[in-house]
Write a protein that holds these residues in place. Structure first.
Motif, mmCIF file in Angstrom:
data_model
loop_
_atom_site.group_PDB
_atom_site.id
_atom_site.type_symbol
_atom_site.label_atom_id
_atom_site.label_comp_id
_atom_site.label_asym_id
_atom_site.label_seq_id
_atom_site.Cartn_x
_atom_site.Cartn_y
_atom_site.Cartn_z
ATOM 1 N N ASN A 291 -10.646 -6.113 -5.815
ATOM 2 C CA ASN A 291 -10.255 -4.409 -5.441
ATOM 3 C C ASN A 291 -10.604 -3.992 -6.851
ATOM 4 O OD1 ASN A 291 -9.587 -6.013 -8.277
ATOM 5 N ND2 ASN A 291 -7.398 -6.124 -8.598
ATOM 6 N N ALA A 292 -12.266 -4.018 -6.934
ATOM 7 C CA ALA A 292 -12.661 -2.707 -7.088
ATOM 8 C C ALA A 292 -13.658 -1.831 -6.441
ATOM 9 C CB ALA A 292 -13.728 -3.312 -8.498
ATOM 10 N N PRO A 293 -14.219 -0.378 -6.709
ATOM 11 C CA PRO A 293 -15.175 -0.302 -5.243
ATOM 12 C C PRO A 293 -16.289 0.073 -5.872
ATOM 13 C CG PRO A 293 -13.807 1.833 -6.694
ATOM 14 C CD PRO A 293 -13.498 0.029 -7.453
ATOM 15 N N VAL A 294 -16.892 0.271 -5.340
ATOM 16 C CA VAL A 294 -18.912 -0.109 -6.065
ATOM 17 C C VAL A 294 -19.251 0.915 -6.095
ATOM 18 C CG1 VAL A 294 -19.833 -0.744 -3.237
ATOM 19 C CG2 VAL A 294 -19.770 1.311 -3.176
ATOM 20 N N ASP A 295 -19.770 0.740 -7.697
ATOM 21 C CA ASP A 295 -20.232 1.654 -8.654
ATOM 22 C C ASP A 295 -21.889 2.235 -8.923
ATOM 23 O OD1 ASP A 295 -20.963 1.116 -11.779
ATOM 24 O OD2 ASP A 295 -21.389 -0.684 -10.251
ATOM 25 N N LEU A 296 -21.667 3.356 -9.134
ATOM 26 C CA LEU A 296 -22.884 3.792 -8.104
ATOM 27 C C LEU A 296 -23.800 3.507 -9.353
ATOM 28 C CD1 LEU A 296 -24.119 6.404 -6.838
ATOM 29 C CD2 LEU A 296 -23.434 8.155 -8.965
ATOM 30 N N THR A 297 -24.080 3.663 -11.039
ATOM 31 C CA THR A 297 -24.907 2.919 -11.932
ATOM 32 C C THR A 297 -25.047 1.615 -12.198
ATOM 33 O OG1 THR A 297 -22.341 4.398 -13.144
ATOM 34 C CG2 THR A 297 -24.614 3.746 -14.579
ATOM 35 N N THR B 235 2.125 -3.653 -2.967
ATOM 36 C CA THR B 235 0.373 -4.002 -2.946
ATOM 37 C C THR B 235 -0.453 -4.590 -4.007
ATOM 38 O OG1 THR B 235 -0.130 -1.305 -3.670
ATOM 39 C CG2 THR B 235 0.945 -1.696 -1.191
ATOM 40 N N TYR B 236 -1.585 -5.255 -3.372
ATOM 41 C CA TYR B 236 -2.752 -5.127 -3.894
ATOM 42 C C TYR B 236 -3.413 -3.973 -4.299
ATOM 43 C CZ TYR B 236 -6.715 -7.983 -4.953
ATOM 44 O OH TYR B 236 -8.112 -8.207 -5.353
ATOM 45 N N LEU B 237 -3.665 -3.694 -3.398
ATOM 46 C CA LEU B 237 -4.448 -2.195 -4.418
ATOM 47 C C LEU B 237 -3.705 -1.202 -4.609
ATOM 48 C CD1 LEU B 237 -6.820 -1.773 -1.323
ATOM 49 C CD2 LEU B 237 -7.518 -2.661 -4.006
ATOM 50 N N ASN C 271 -4.747 5.051 -5.116
ATOM 51 C CA ASN C 271 -6.058 5.369 -5.004
ATOM 52 C C ASN C 271 -7.075 4.525 -4.382
ATOM 53 O OD1 ASN C 271 -5.867 4.238 -7.593
ATOM 54 N ND2 ASN C 271 -7.736 5.077 -8.246
ATOM 55 N N LEU C 272 -7.213 3.721 -3.471
ATOM 56 C CA LEU C 272 -8.229 2.574 -3.273
ATOM 57 C C LEU C 272 -7.613 2.482 -2.062
ATOM 58 C CD1 LEU C 272 -9.104 -0.054 -6.771
ATOM 59 C CD2 LEU C 272 -10.623 2.404 -6.137
ATOM 60 N N GLN C 273 -6.717 2.812 -2.343
ATOM 61 C CA GLN C 273 -6.288 1.837 -0.587
ATOM 62 C C GLN C 273 -6.710 3.183 0.642
ATOM 63 O OE1 GLN C 273 -3.840 -0.270 0.190
ATOM 64 N NE2 GLN C 273 -5.169 0.159 2.237
ATOM 65 N N ALA C 274 -7.613 2.909 1.787
ATOM 66 C CA ALA C 274 -7.702 3.672 2.984
ATOM 67 C C ALA C 274 -6.151 3.246 4.446
ATOM 68 C CB ALA C 274 -8.853 3.165 3.581
ATOM 69 N N PRO C 275 -6.642 4.752 4.904
ATOM 70 C CA PRO C 275 -5.285 4.061 5.691
ATOM 71 C C PRO C 275 -5.716 3.901 6.759
ATOM 72 C CG PRO C 275 -6.247 6.252 5.556
ATOM 73 C CD PRO C 275 -7.054 5.485 4.551
ATOM 74 N N VAL D 91 -3.513 -2.389 5.521
ATOM 75 C CA VAL D 91 -2.797 -2.875 4.328
ATOM 76 C C VAL D 91 -2.758 -4.328 3.474
ATOM 77 C CG1 VAL D 91 -1.495 -1.855 1.916
ATOM 78 C CG2 VAL D 91 -1.639 -0.595 3.871
ATOM 79 N N THR D 92 -3.457 -4.828 2.109
ATOM 80 C CA THR D 92 -2.695 -5.988 1.817
ATOM 81 C C THR D 92 -1.690 -6.345 0.983
ATOM 82 O OG1 THR D 92 -5.160 -6.579 1.741
ATOM 83 C CG2 THR D 92 -4.033 -8.048 0.493
ATOM 84 N N PHE D 93 -1.015 -6.745 1.408
ATOM 85 C CA PHE D 93 0.673 -7.114 0.124
ATOM 86 C C PHE D 93 0.419 -8.675 -0.410
ATOM 87 C CE2 PHE D 93 1.858 -4.199 3.313
ATOM 88 C CZ PHE D 93 2.888 -2.729 2.720
ATOM 89 N N TYR D 94 1.026 -7.945 -1.863
ATOM 90 C CA TYR D 94 1.181 -9.501 -2.223
ATOM 91 C C TYR D 94 2.394 -10.993 -1.166
ATOM 92 C CZ TYR D 94 -1.380 -8.517 -6.167
ATOM 93 O OH TYR D 94 -1.892 -8.119 -7.550
#
Ligand code: PLP
Length: 381
Positions: free
Chosen positions: A119-125, A293-295, A298-302, A305-308
């Motif tokens: 549930n974490a997007p890739v990070d630039l740094t 929802t799992y995400l 703000n992280l969810q693409a349309p 969708v993942t639901f618990y």
């Protein structure tokens, strides 16, 4: 939309519900070396490239089609572009990133991997640090929308940084291509890979990579596979307009028809808007039924969708699935490594009517199965 009441709507990550006109395009035969088929192939290549901003005025990339599902196109792209003594940095936040690592083991390419939580997007740094720490890295690969969860990885700054470092970037845009904007002018990249049967709403059987010509030209004799050699496939398309080996002619014809519909809908903007509305209806309706929802939004693409899974003891995925299917809707199992979940797609030839229909069916199945506690296990009220 399905014209046959016995065919369920596919609320999945693909293959998806296709339109009657796309399926009807398969109802004739084509000679693979016939002028009409050669023209169709050329037309599809041009249209796909234009979706990511490649035009006659800026012909930086070329579209190479390949028989097979999306994974074939990913494997072909990695095997064609990564030098045999090169090294791929993989940014992994789901199963499709992991699959690229597996491909590299088969094709004998070295990798370095950064793994994130699902549930974490890739990070630039972190990526920049990994690149600076290992000068042997030649390429980076990332998944645009990780279909495992539906998370969206931001690409613009990442791509700019990777280009500044002089490395190649390969984007698995399988589940986002055609629905979410991606332009090679603002997301500099070596290759964008996708397939016929996701947001472009064709039938399964063709993958493609839109590859920077300068990179492709340098790849002669690099691939380790005959049938997955995209350099030679490209050369053949350029020289004769033909596919190297038997093309899936009917799939290609359906793809051409699907691209007509895509353009009529207003391209990425039109299709993306329909999917965003589908997603909004789905998430709002599922939350009203008590699901989580799992995400975070703000992280969810349309896309999907993942639901618990609900914590209620009466819930069993297999039965939930079968009952929903008998109401006319097919969903998808979850793919999270740690949590119990299921997924519902927002893509395919579906609109608000079908999304609302799915919610009505889900509500009915919850009653049938007497699932009253819909919160995730351990968080029940
Ligand atoms: C669907 C998908 C693929 C390819 O899967 P196939 O089963 O080979 O079509 C690759 N990456 C992502 C992100 C996908 O969603």
């Amino acid at each position: 939309m399905t014209d046959d009441p016995t065919t369920p709507y596919l609320l999945t990550p693909g293959p998806l519900t296709t339109s009657p006109s796309t399926r009807a395009a398969m109802n004739r035969d084509w000679g693979s070396r016939d002028k009409d088929f050669i023209e169709m192939t050329a037309r599809i290549r041009t249209r796909l490239a234009s979706i990511v901003g490649v035009t006659d005025a800026a012909p930086t990339h070329s579209c190479v089609l390949l028989q097979g599902s999306g994974t074939y196109a990913i494997e072909a792209t990695l095997d064609t572009l990564i030098p045999r003594d090169g090294k791929l940095l993989l940014l992994i936040n789901g199963a499709y990133g992991t699959r690229m690592a597996e491909i590299c083991r088969y094709i004998g390419r070295e990798t370095e991997q950064i793994e994130y939580s699902e549930n974490a997007p890739v990070d630039l740094t972190g990526v920049e640090f990994a690149i600076d720490s290992d000068p042997s890295i030649t390429h980076v690969a990332v998944v645009h929308c990780e279909t495992t969860t539906g998370i969206l990885n931001p690409l613009v700054e990442l791509a700019e940084m990777i280009r500044r470092k002089g490395l190649g970037l390969i984007i698995d845009a399988m589940s986002s291509f055609g629905a979410l904007p991606l332009d090679v002018a603002t997301v500099p990249c070596t290759a964008v890979v996708a397939s016929s049967n996701k947001c472009l709403e064709g039938v399964p059987g063709v993958g493609f990579a839109i590859i920077e010509k300068a990179a492709l030209k340098a790849c002669e004799n690099n691939p380790t596979s005959l049938s997955l050699d995209l350099f030679r496939q490209w050369q053949q398309f350029e020289k004769t307009g033909e596919w190297r080996f038997t093309p899936p002619t009917h799939v290609v014809a359906a793809f051409d028809a699907a691209l007509d519909a895509f353009e009529q809908e207003g391209g990425v903007e039109g299709r993306g808007a329909r999917y965003a509305e589908n997603c909004r209806i789905l998430v709002t309706g599922m939350r009203a039924l008590g699901f989580e929802t799992y995400l975070s939004d703000n992280l969810q693409a349309p896309i999907i969708v993942t639901f618990y899974s609900p914590g209620d003891a009466n819930y069993v995925f297999g039965e939930f699935y079968d009952r929903l299917k008998s109401h006319g809707y097919a969903i998808y199992p979850g793919k999270l490594t740690k949590e119990d979940s299921f997924r519902i797609g927002c893509i395919g030839d579906l609109g608000s009517r079908e999304m609302k229909g799915a919610l009505t069916a889900i509500e009915a199945v919850l009653v049938e199965m007497q699932i009253t506690d819909r919160a995730p296990a351990g968080r029940s009220g």
